[in-house]
Scaffold this motif. Sequence first.
Motif, short mmCIF file in Angstrom:
data_model
loop_
_atom_site.label_atom_id
_atom_site.label_comp_id
_atom_site.label_asym_id
_atom_site.label_seq_id
_atom_site.Cartn_x
_atom_site.Cartn_y
_atom_site.Cartn_z
N THR A 1 0.84 -1.21 0.00
CA THR A 1 0.00 0.00 0.00
C THR A 1 0.87 1.26 0.00
N THR A 2 1.88 1.28 0.88
CA THR A 2 2.78 2.45 0.94
C THR A 2 3.55 2.58 -0.37
N LEU A 3 4.03 1.44 -0.84
CA LEU A 3 4.78 1.43 -2.10
C LEU A 3 3.91 1.95 -3.24
N ILE B 1 -2.33 16.98 1.89
CA ILE B 1 -2.58 16.37 3.20
C ILE B 1 -2.40 14.86 3.09
N ASP B 2 -1.78 14.28 4.11
CA ASP B 2 -1.60 12.83 4.23
C ASP B 2 -2.48 12.39 5.40
N VAL B 3 -3.67 11.87 5.07
CA VAL B 3 -4.63 11.48 6.12
C VAL B 3 -4.28 10.04 6.54
N GLY B 4 -3.94 9.84 7.81
CA GLY B 4 -3.48 8.53 8.26
C GLY B 4 -2.01 8.38 7.91
N CYS B 5 -1.22 9.32 8.41
CA CYS B 5 0.17 9.45 7.93
C CYS B 5 1.11 8.35 8.41
N GLY B 6 0.78 7.68 9.54
CA GLY B 6 1.72 6.69 10.07
C GLY B 6 3.09 7.35 10.28
N THR B 7 4.11 6.80 9.65
CA THR B 7 5.47 7.34 9.80
C THR B 7 5.64 8.70 9.11
N VAL C 1 5.78 8.91 5.86
CA VAL C 1 6.64 8.66 4.70
C VAL C 1 6.08 9.34 3.45
N LEU C 2 4.75 9.33 3.27
CA LEU C 2 4.17 9.92 2.06
C LEU C 2 4.25 11.44 2.12
N ALA C 3 3.90 11.99 3.29
CA ALA C 3 3.95 13.44 3.44
C ALA C 3 5.39 13.93 3.24
N SER D 1 -1.70 13.93 9.17
CA SER D 1 -2.58 13.72 10.33
C SER D 1 -2.75 12.23 10.57
N ASP D 2 -2.99 11.89 11.81
CA ASP D 2 -3.28 10.50 12.13
C ASP D 2 -4.23 10.47 13.33
N ILE D 3 -5.05 9.45 13.35
CA ILE D 3 -6.01 9.29 14.44
C ILE D 3 -5.29 8.84 15.72
N ASP D 4 -4.06 8.38 15.54
CA ASP D 4 -3.29 7.77 16.63
C ASP D 4 -2.14 8.72 17.03
N ALA E 1 -5.82 13.75 14.32
CA ALA E 1 -7.17 14.06 13.85
C ALA E 1 -7.78 12.81 13.23
N ALA E 2 -9.08 12.69 13.38
CA ALA E 2 -9.80 11.60 12.69
C ALA E 2 -10.32 12.18 11.39
N GLY E 3 -9.92 11.61 10.29
CA GLY E 3 -10.36 12.13 8.99
C GLY E 3 -9.99 13.60 8.85
N ALA F 1 -4.52 9.00 1.27
CA ALA F 1 -5.23 8.30 2.35
C ALA F 1 -5.00 6.80 2.16
N ASN F 2 -4.08 6.28 2.93
CA ASN F 2 -3.79 4.84 2.91
C ASN F 2 -4.35 4.27 4.20
N ILE F 3 -5.68 4.06 4.23
CA ILE F 3 -6.32 3.76 5.52
C ILE F 3 -7.39 2.66 5.48
N LEU F 4 -7.36 1.73 4.63
CA LEU F 4 -8.30 0.61 4.57
C LEU F 4 -9.68 1.02 4.01
N GLY G 1 -12.92 0.46 4.90
CA GLY G 1 -14.00 1.02 5.74
C GLY G 1 -13.86 2.53 5.92
N PRO G 2 -12.71 3.00 6.48
CA PRO G 2 -12.55 4.44 6.63
C PRO G 2 -12.55 5.20 5.31
N LEU G 3 -12.02 4.58 4.25
CA LEU G 3 -12.00 5.28 2.95
C LEU G 3 -13.41 5.54 2.47
N ALA H 1 -16.15 5.60 4.34
CA ALA H 1 -16.81 6.54 5.26
C ALA H 1 -16.36 7.98 5.00
N LEU H 2 -15.10 8.14 4.61
CA LEU H 2 -14.54 9.50 4.43
C LEU H 2 -14.81 10.10 3.04
N SER H 3 -15.42 9.31 2.13
CA SER H 3 -15.50 9.79 0.74
C SER H 3 -16.25 11.12 0.59
C1 LIG Z 1 -1.91 1.73 6.71
S1 LIG Z 1 -1.34 3.02 7.74
C2 LIG Z 1 -0.66 4.10 6.52
C3 LIG Z 1 0.56 4.84 6.97
C4 LIG Z 1 1.27 5.63 5.87
N1 LIG Z 1 0.44 6.70 5.39
C5 LIG Z 1 1.67 4.74 4.73
O1 LIG Z 1 1.19 4.92 3.62
O2 LIG Z 1 2.48 3.82 4.95
C6 LIG Z 1 -2.88 3.76 8.18
C7 LIG Z 1 -2.78 4.86 9.22
O3 LIG Z 1 -4.02 5.54 9.23
C8 LIG Z 1 -4.42 5.85 10.54
N2 LIG Z 1 -5.88 5.99 10.48
C9 LIG Z 1 -6.81 5.03 10.39
N3 LIG Z 1 -8.05 5.57 10.29
C10 LIG Z 1 -7.88 6.91 10.30
C11 LIG Z 1 -8.77 8.03 10.23
N4 LIG Z 1 -10.09 7.88 10.13
N5 LIG Z 1 -8.26 9.28 10.28
C12 LIG Z 1 -6.91 9.46 10.39
N6 LIG Z 1 -6.03 8.45 10.47
C13 LIG Z 1 -6.51 7.19 10.42
C14 LIG Z 1 -3.86 4.70 11.35
O4 LIG Z 1 -3.66 5.08 12.71
C15 LIG Z 1 -2.55 4.37 10.63
O5 LIG Z 1 -1.44 5.07 11.20
#
Ligand SMILES: C[S@@+](CC[C@H](N)C(=O)[O-])C[C@H]1O[C@@H](n2cnc3c(N)ncnc32)[C@H](O)[C@@H]1O
Length: 289
Positions: free
Chosen positions: A130-132, A152-158, A160-162, A177-180, A205-207, A224-227, A229-231, A233-235
């Motif tokens: 996904t990151t790749l 904006i990188d929503v769900g930024c994790g590390t 890396v994308l931002a 931004s990240d929810i965590d 931040a969430a979304g 937005a690399n976030i699975l 369900g959230p994708l 919901a966030l559309s």
């Molecule tokens: C799969 S990682 C992606 C990390 C990085 N962006 C990448 O591409 O490798 C997903 C990240 O999204 C965050 N996340 C999940 N749902 C989210 C939401 N609704 N809003 C913000 N961040 C969210 C998670 O905490 C996690 O750090």
Amino acid sequence: MTYSAIAVCSSLEQAEALAASCDNLFPEPTGVGSFEIEDGSGLFEVACYFTEEPDRAGLSLLATMYGSKDFVVSEVPQIDWVAHVRRELAPVEAGRFFVYGSHDADKLPEGRIGLLIEAAMAFGTGHHGTTLGCLRALNRLVEEGVKPERVIDVGCGTAVLAMGAARVWPEAATLASDIDQVAVDVAEANLAANGMSGAIFCLEAAGFNAKEIEQAAPFDLIFANILKGPLVALSPDMAKHIAAGGHAILSGILNEQADAVLATYLDNGFALKEREVIGDWTTLTLTHG
Ligand SMILES: C[S@@+](CC[C@H](N)C(=O)[O-])C[C@H]1O[C@@H](n2cnc3c(N)ncnc32)[C@H](O)[C@@H]1O
């Protein structure tokens, strides 16, 4: 040297009793365990680990007392963990980007954009499809000459994308931004390690739910690399916060989910630009307006 001693018993009770006796009778086993062998045979295994060669005759005698034929004693090959980690976390190349851990700092090829990411408590070392996929999509936008002003990188994790985006478009305002909160802390540490502190605004931040995000919108590029369900919901929010003609790079989508995610985004005014499959994962690049 480490030694393993493995015995097979026909019942869990026998295996547990044998394991307990090994623990009591032998000096310094570094680990003892009993568990069902997952081959449908209904047999149970007792495994003991020792730092010195164990008393094989004593182990044999004990095995027979608990209904096992014998312990099989073997030397456990030594693992060079440093080499192991280096191999597992080899640098990742994605177009102009080269994502590496500090153990590979000397391998950065000339002309590449290095992103130093240590394996830590956040997702995004570049190894995952996904990151790749997102990094490769970013690379293609750069090749096309796309020049976003707000990213904006929503769900930024590390992050890396931002960080990749901020390195190719230093003039752009970039948010991560990240929810965590743990991920936000890791993102900030990575910015510092890459000499990019202050280049990206990181926030929990969430979304899109943060006043800083509202103020910075609309974005010309949203990652937005976030699975799925959230994708999904966030559309609608994604549509609300993207600039006319902007791009969205979406991932975290299993291949079999890609059509459903895409359909939701098409309903929200996006158009498909590109789709890339890496292993089980699909990355979508969309445009809006
Ligand atoms: C799969 S990682 C992606 C990390 C990085 N962006 C990448 O591409 O490798 C997903 C990240 O999204 C965050 N996340 C999940 N749902 C989210 C939401 N609704 N809003 C913000 N961040 C969210 C998670 O905490 C996690 O750090």
